[in-house]
Scaffold this motif. Sequence first.
Motif, PDB file in Angstrom:
ATOM      1  N   GLN A 140       0.809  -1.217   0.000  1.00  9.41           N
ATOM      2  CA  GLN A 140       0.000   0.000   0.000  1.00  9.41           C
ATOM      3  C   GLN A 140       0.845   1.272   0.000  1.00  9.41           C
ATOM      4  N   ASP A 141       2.009   1.206  -0.643  1.00 10.13           N
ATOM      5  CA  ASP A 141       2.784   2.415  -0.909  1.00 10.13           C
ATOM      6  C   ASP A 141       2.201   3.060  -2.159  1.00 10.13           C
ATOM      7  N   LEU A 142       1.859   4.337  -2.066  1.00  9.95           N
ATOM      8  CA  LEU A 142       1.153   5.026  -3.145  1.00  9.95           C
ATOM      9  C   LEU A 142       2.034   5.173  -4.386  1.00  9.95           C
ATOM     10  N   TYR A 143       1.515   4.754  -5.554  1.00 15.28           N
ATOM     11  CA  TYR A 143       2.206   4.912  -6.822  1.00 15.28           C
ATOM     12  C   TYR A 143       1.572   5.982  -7.702  1.00 15.28           C
ATOM     13  N   SER A 144       0.210   5.988  -7.766  1.00 11.21           N
ATOM     14  CA  SER A 144      -0.449   6.938  -8.673  1.00 11.21           C
ATOM     15  C   SER A 144      -1.854   7.248  -8.193  1.00 11.21           C
ATOM     16  N   ILE A 145      -2.353   8.398  -8.644  1.00 11.87           N
ATOM     17  CA  ILE A 145      -3.704   8.862  -8.321  1.00 11.87           C
ATOM     18  C   ILE A 145      -4.366   9.270  -9.632  1.00 11.87           C
ATOM     19  N   ALA A 146      -5.520   8.694  -9.925  1.00 13.47           N
ATOM     20  CA  ALA A 146      -6.254   9.042 -11.142  1.00 13.47           C
ATOM     21  C   ALA A 146      -7.549   9.764 -10.779  1.00 13.47           C
ATOM     22  N   LEU A 147      -7.893  10.770 -11.594  1.00  5.32           N
ATOM     23  CA  LEU A 147      -9.114  11.554 -11.415  1.00  5.32           C
ATOM     24  C   LEU A 147      -9.779  11.705 -12.773  1.00  5.32           C
ATOM     25  N   ASP A 148     -11.044  11.316 -12.855  1.00  6.48           N
ATOM     26  CA  ASP A 148     -11.751  11.356 -14.135  1.00  6.48           C
ATOM     27  C   ASP A 148     -13.199  11.776 -13.898  1.00  6.48           C
TER      28      ASP A 148
END
Length: 790
Positions: free
Chosen positions: A167-175
């Motif tokens: 659960q180490d953050l790699y990416s965040i998507a917003l659509d």
Amino acid sequence: MPSNKRQGFILTRNWRDTPAGTEIEYWLATDSGPLKVLLTAQTSVAFVEIRHKAAVQATLVGMSDVQLRELELRNFQQEPVFGVYAKHFRQLGRLARSLQPLGISLLEADVRPHERYLMERFITAGVRLEGGRIENSTLVDCKLLPAPDFRPALKVVSLDIETSQHQDLYSIALDGMVERVVFMLGEPSSTPVPPPDFALIYCPTRKSMIGKLNEWFARNDPDVIIGWSVIQFDLRVLQKTADDCATPLLLGRERKPIAWRTHPGKQGYLFAPMAGRVVIDGIEALRAAVWSFPSFSLENVSQELLGEGKYIGDDYDKMAEIERRYQEDKPALAVYNIRDCELVLRIFEKAKLLQFAMERAHTTGLQIDHFGGSIAAFSHHYLPRMHRLGYVAPNVGDVQGKSSPGGYVMDSKPGFYDSVVVLDYKSLYPSIIRTFLVDPVGLAEGEHASDPERLIKGPRATLFSREKHCLPEIVTTLWRARDEAKRVRNEPLSQALKLVMNSFAGVLGASECRFFNPDLISAITLRGHEMVKVTRDFVEKRGYEAIYGDTDSIFIWLKRTHTNAEAHAVAAELARDINAWWTQTLREEQDLESFLEIEFDTHYKKFFMPTIRGSDVGSKKRYAGLSIDAAGKEAMVYRGLEMARSDWTPLARQFQEGLLSRIFQGAPYREFVMEYAHATLAGKKDDLLIYRKRLRHRLDAYVANVPPQVRAARIADEYNVRMERPMQYQNGGWIQYVMTHNGPEPLEIRRSRIDYEHYLTKQIKPIADSILLPLGEDFTTLTSSQQELF
């Protein structure tokens, strides 16, 4: 826009005590954008019986901000009450706790200010604004009035994140809005890639990712955040990441943080309230709208609803592929990330989930992201109406006792039948409430009436007022609104109204509700028992046979084979005559107008009612049939059979469906049974042998009784440890496994040969015999010659 024409839809609501008094805050979505409304110096109120006045006054010494006033109100025991008016809402809580050792209840002290303000003005979700003044872009101390027809266009963003297996953050998507974006940890690849149809922004650190996310929300300002497990996973991980980076996560309006709360009854379950924005989880929205899927994973739901998904392997393959893409092909990971957002948006659109959530808010008076709350919805409608009839509500726990019997379920008559019709009472419990005027205030009036002859007599010697009641009018209003919604084909509104209306009977039987009363709910459920029994007697006097009944439905065997047209005509005639009988009988016996309505539901050309396994007693809530509609279209119907239960594998469910459909259609079935058993033993159906079971407790909680799914989960997590992967099952979840000669083994690490005999005797044979024995045959006889070959 003139202030007297301004309308809004309530997104969030809150209250706080300030030196000037209690302050109420509403964030609205309007046609001209978001609007914050602030109501200052609001007074809070509760009630106490007048006989306790001296004790209350003594307790209030030194509390100058609390006033007592005489009122024309009383409790359900007909005792007069006075009002306790406090400058600060928390003062009511302190007073209630001080009075508790004295055995004195402070009534309605738990109704929060922002809820009471709305309910007493009959406001649900839509409001019309009048007056007030603008201070720093906030509308202060205006007047709120109901605007039940206002439906703004809400700005929606779909949010999804990708992480490592730890659960180490790699990416965040917003659509979902104009600015589609993926924020990616790391540096861009030196290898040229085709430009995506969204912005791919690389961030050197996770702290900068959180900062970019905060800026995106401030800039794009959505009303609604949607996602899949968006609170329990995505937002939780984002918050942890922000905390680890010592940077604020500011996703609320006015750049405010999430006001995290834990669920009092669900360990580890979180709420994520934020100023001016609501979060709607796709899984919870689907369940609230009564959608049902074998699995609510995004992959499964998107495949079933949209016919496509995002699959890149099982949980372990997926994590490995995400890791590979992050290390080697970040643009591909970004595409995968935003694909999840797209699927969620399309599921919401396909299932009309946002419309349903909005209509539910308009129907219940609850915040748009509050999908439970049947009790709160009941109180929202009921309290202001009972106040206007001169009553105050009891507190939770004031009435003790066991709840009433549930719906009536007839003993079934098992077997195969031709020509069975089902008649169904339309909205049974709401119609009983309307017809027999079942109501908390009505019961209070009836219990203390001087002239019982004018009262309506109910089960368990209950008596209800003909003149004073609230619930029948509430139900009637919802009923008519649903009829109108169906007329204009507003399915989300129709569904919301139906669910809320049908929940009211259950609310009266819930001990967590302030109106809980065993006599009240019994006046509904026992009346339903009576109605099903009367209906059974009615149809049997006509020469037909009732073979089953369940709560609001009755299954009628027409005694001989009927054509489809004949069966429909018989059912229509029965429904018409039963309704006429209720109308005449209730008018003559109790001078009541009947709102009871039975209607034709289904014609089963062929019908099967099994026995309880291991006995000759008919089962309940389990049957199958070949239905045929007015146009002659046929469909197989299964209710409560093995194909719908997790104890049974796809092998069993497919077998049951195949066998029943052949028998109903008059097709050869003996060959099917033998060939199915042969194919199973030959290993040709191995893809159907998987058990998928839920682990309802922590693995270490299973000590004395260790079911197969727990044994499989322990093997899986032992393997995960050896492979240096995170353990998957220690805190519950779902496990997939097969039965082998060495017992249950998880799909992750199956080493032994499959135990085909287990599947033959534990999965296929019980289903086969439940269907074949009524036909004079059995599974062993049909397959014994084949089994000798293996």
